[in-house]
Scaffold this motif. Structure first.
Motif, PDB file in Angstrom:
ATOM      1  N   LYS A 164       0.819  -1.215   0.000  1.00  0.00           N
ATOM      2  CA  LYS A 164       0.000   0.000   0.000  1.00  0.00           C
ATOM      3  C   LYS A 164       0.850   1.262   0.000  1.00  0.00           C
ATOM      4  CE  LYS A 164      -3.998  -2.076   2.320  1.00  0.00           C
ATOM      5  NZ  LYS A 164      -4.879  -2.035   3.515  1.00  0.00           N
ATOM      6  N   THR A 165       2.061   1.150   0.527  1.00  0.00           N
ATOM      7  CA  THR A 165       2.975   2.294   0.571  1.00  0.00           C
ATOM      8  C   THR A 165       3.562   2.600  -0.800  1.00  0.00           C
ATOM      9  OG1 THR A 165       4.826   0.837   1.118  1.00  0.00           O
ATOM     10  CG2 THR A 165       3.600   1.807   2.955  1.00  0.00           C
ATOM     11  N   GLY A 166       3.328   1.699  -1.765  1.00  0.00           N
ATOM     12  CA  GLY A 166       3.897   1.880  -3.096  1.00  0.00           C
ATOM     13  C   GLY A 166       5.196   1.139  -3.303  1.00  0.00           C
ATOM     14  N   GLU A 167       5.721   0.532  -2.238  1.00  0.00           N
ATOM     15  CA  GLU A 167       6.987  -0.203  -2.338  1.00  0.00           C
ATOM     16  C   GLU A 167       6.790  -1.515  -3.099  1.00  0.00           C
ATOM     17  OE1 GLU A 167      10.364  -2.237   0.580  1.00  0.00           O
ATOM     18  OE2 GLU A 167       8.622  -1.191   1.446  1.00  0.00           O
ATOM     19  N   ILE A 168       7.711  -1.775  -4.024  1.00  0.00           N
ATOM     20  CA  ILE A 168       7.680  -3.021  -4.798  1.00  0.00           C
ATOM     21  C   ILE A 168       8.454  -4.093  -4.031  1.00  0.00           C
ATOM     22  CG2 ILE A 168       8.303  -4.154  -6.961  1.00  0.00           C
ATOM     23  CD1 ILE A 168       6.117  -2.103  -7.291  1.00  0.00           C
ATOM     24  N   VAL A 169       7.826  -5.252  -3.846  1.00  0.00           N
ATOM     25  CA  VAL A 169       8.453  -6.359  -3.116  1.00  0.00           C
ATOM     26  C   VAL A 169       8.672  -7.525  -4.077  1.00  0.00           C
ATOM     27  CG1 VAL A 169       8.244  -7.974  -1.195  1.00  0.00           C
ATOM     28  CG2 VAL A 169       7.355  -5.651  -0.981  1.00  0.00           C
ATOM     29  N   ASN A 170       9.901  -7.977  -4.162  1.00  0.00           N
ATOM     30  CA  ASN A 170      10.230  -9.153  -4.974  1.00  0.00           C
ATOM     31  C   ASN A 170      10.367 -10.366  -4.063  1.00  0.00           C
ATOM     32  OD1 ASN A 170      10.402  -7.728  -7.422  1.00  0.00           O
ATOM     33  ND2 ASN A 170      12.464  -7.036  -6.934  1.00  0.00           N
TER      34      ASN A 170
END
Length: 387
Positions: A164-170
């Motif tokens: 939700k914060t916009g951070e992309i998680v791989n």
């Protein structure tokens, strides 16, 4: 000939040469591949659709991404002929691809028209400038873990999600290689988390490396297998020796009957040929078994020597760069299985002379004198233990 074409005799050619014709049913598949790629479909997506439709390659296999890529690059489908594709074939084989193969007009009919061909080649060329490595990560166990559903090797894969914060998680996984290259018609992902798999394998190996009790059990199991193998060879040798003696006795009886003119010559010749063939086969098998038994007279595995070998393995595994650690794991581990719950089930260790020779390339301590593997090298077999 490639998929889509067939070579047949040309009755109109006085020299008896053949000609190349289009196979209509296969040409449909080729056109579908080019049209899907021109519509910006990926290699895996195309393979998946073809496999769901039931299409097969020339060898009757399902389509993989590598087969799709090969078709898209093959100028034969545009009515051309490609020469000088590989350089230094005798040494490099398919690794020696020429940077500038010769493309000439062919005498066969094209399946793919120029406009579609040029569009696909443009997209392929554009794609070639995109970095092939789509994610970072050192995958130690690629090719060692086996899919619990189809048995194919598991390969590196990644999923991306956005918080939700916009951070992309791989997130990194090992996934079924057949699914990755051929799609869902062949298998499913059956993914296991990369870190979870590697931690479990390394922890289980560490337990083996650190506990004398476990290591002694492994040595006992190895020696038991060697002893069992010797008993099996001896049993086989006794059986083949008995068959050889029976064949020799049968030969003597037929010779005696022939000398006494109690058997027809044509029957005698036929039976003697059969007996002689058996004698050759039995003698060859007996020689092979005797040789294997001679080789099997080497010393059993000694616990102290195995411990030294394992110690060297542990040093390389904990102190070497990634590529060296991965190479050693692939030498030392035959395969890793996971269960339906996607948890590591068994790790099958494999001992042979390659492991010991690998140690000699690095600054680690190995048992002095004749090493464990040199003593066992005559067997040319891998001793396997599941942990």
């Amino acid at each position: 000939m490639p998929l889509g074409y067939q070579s047949i005799a040309d009755p109109s050619d006085p020299s008896g040469r053949s000609k190349v014709i289009i196979i209509a049913a296969e040409a449909i598949v080729i056109r579908k591949i080019f049209e899907l790629y021109a519509a910006r479909r990926g290699l895996k997506s195309i393979a998946n659709e073809l496999n769901h439709c039931g299409y097969k390659t020339q060898t009757g296999n399902t389509f993989a991404t590598i087969a799709i890529k090969e078709i898209l690059h093959n100028p034969v489908y545009n009515g051309k002929v490609r020469y000088n594709r590989y350089e230094n074939w005798s040494n490099k084989r398919r690794r020696g691809k020429s940077a500038e193969p010769i493309i000439a007009n062919g005498k066969h009919e094209a399946i793919i028209h120029d406009v579609l061909w040029e569009k696909v080649q443009f997209l392929l060329q554009k794609k070639s400038f995109t970095p092939s490595r789509i994610f970072d990560g050192e995958f130690l166990l690629s090719g060692l873990i086996r899919c619990p559903k189809c048995g194919a090797a598991m390969v590196a894969s990644r999923t991306r999600s956005k918080w939700k914060t916009g951070e992309i998680v791989n997130r990194l996984y090992y996934s079924c290689g057949a699914f990755r290259s051929k799609g869902s018609s062949v298998c499913s992902a059956n993914s296991i988390r990369k870190q979870e798999a590697e931690d479990e394998v390394m922890n289980r190996l560490a337990r083996v490396l650190s506990k004398d009790r476990i290591l002694k059990a492994i040595v006992d199991k190895m020696n038991h297998r060697l002893a069992t193998r010797t008993l099996l060879l001896q049993s086989e040798l006794e059986h083949i020796t008995s068959q050889l003696e029976q064949a020799e006795s049968k030969k003597s009886r037929y010779l005696e009957l022939f000398d006494k003119e109690k058997v027809d010559q044509s029957i005698f010749i036929g039976r003697m040929q059969e007996i002689q063939a058996d004698l050759i086969k039995f003698r060859a098998e007996k020689s092979r078994l005797e040789l294997e038994l001679t080789d099997d007279k080497s010393s059993p595995f000694v616990y102290e020597q195995v411990r030294e070998l394992i110690h060297g393995f542990h040093q390389v595994l904990t102190a070497s760069p990634f590529e060296q650690r991965k190479t050693l794991l692939h030498l030392f581990i035959k395969q890793i299985t996971i269960n339906i719950s996607k948890k590591i089930e068994t790790i099958e260790l494999s001992f042979d002379e390659n492991v010991d020779s690998y140690f000699s390339d690095f600054p680690v301590t190995v048992a002095a004198g004749d090493s464990l593997q040199k003593k066992q090298a005559r067997k040319r077999e891998r001793i396997q233990i599941a942990i």
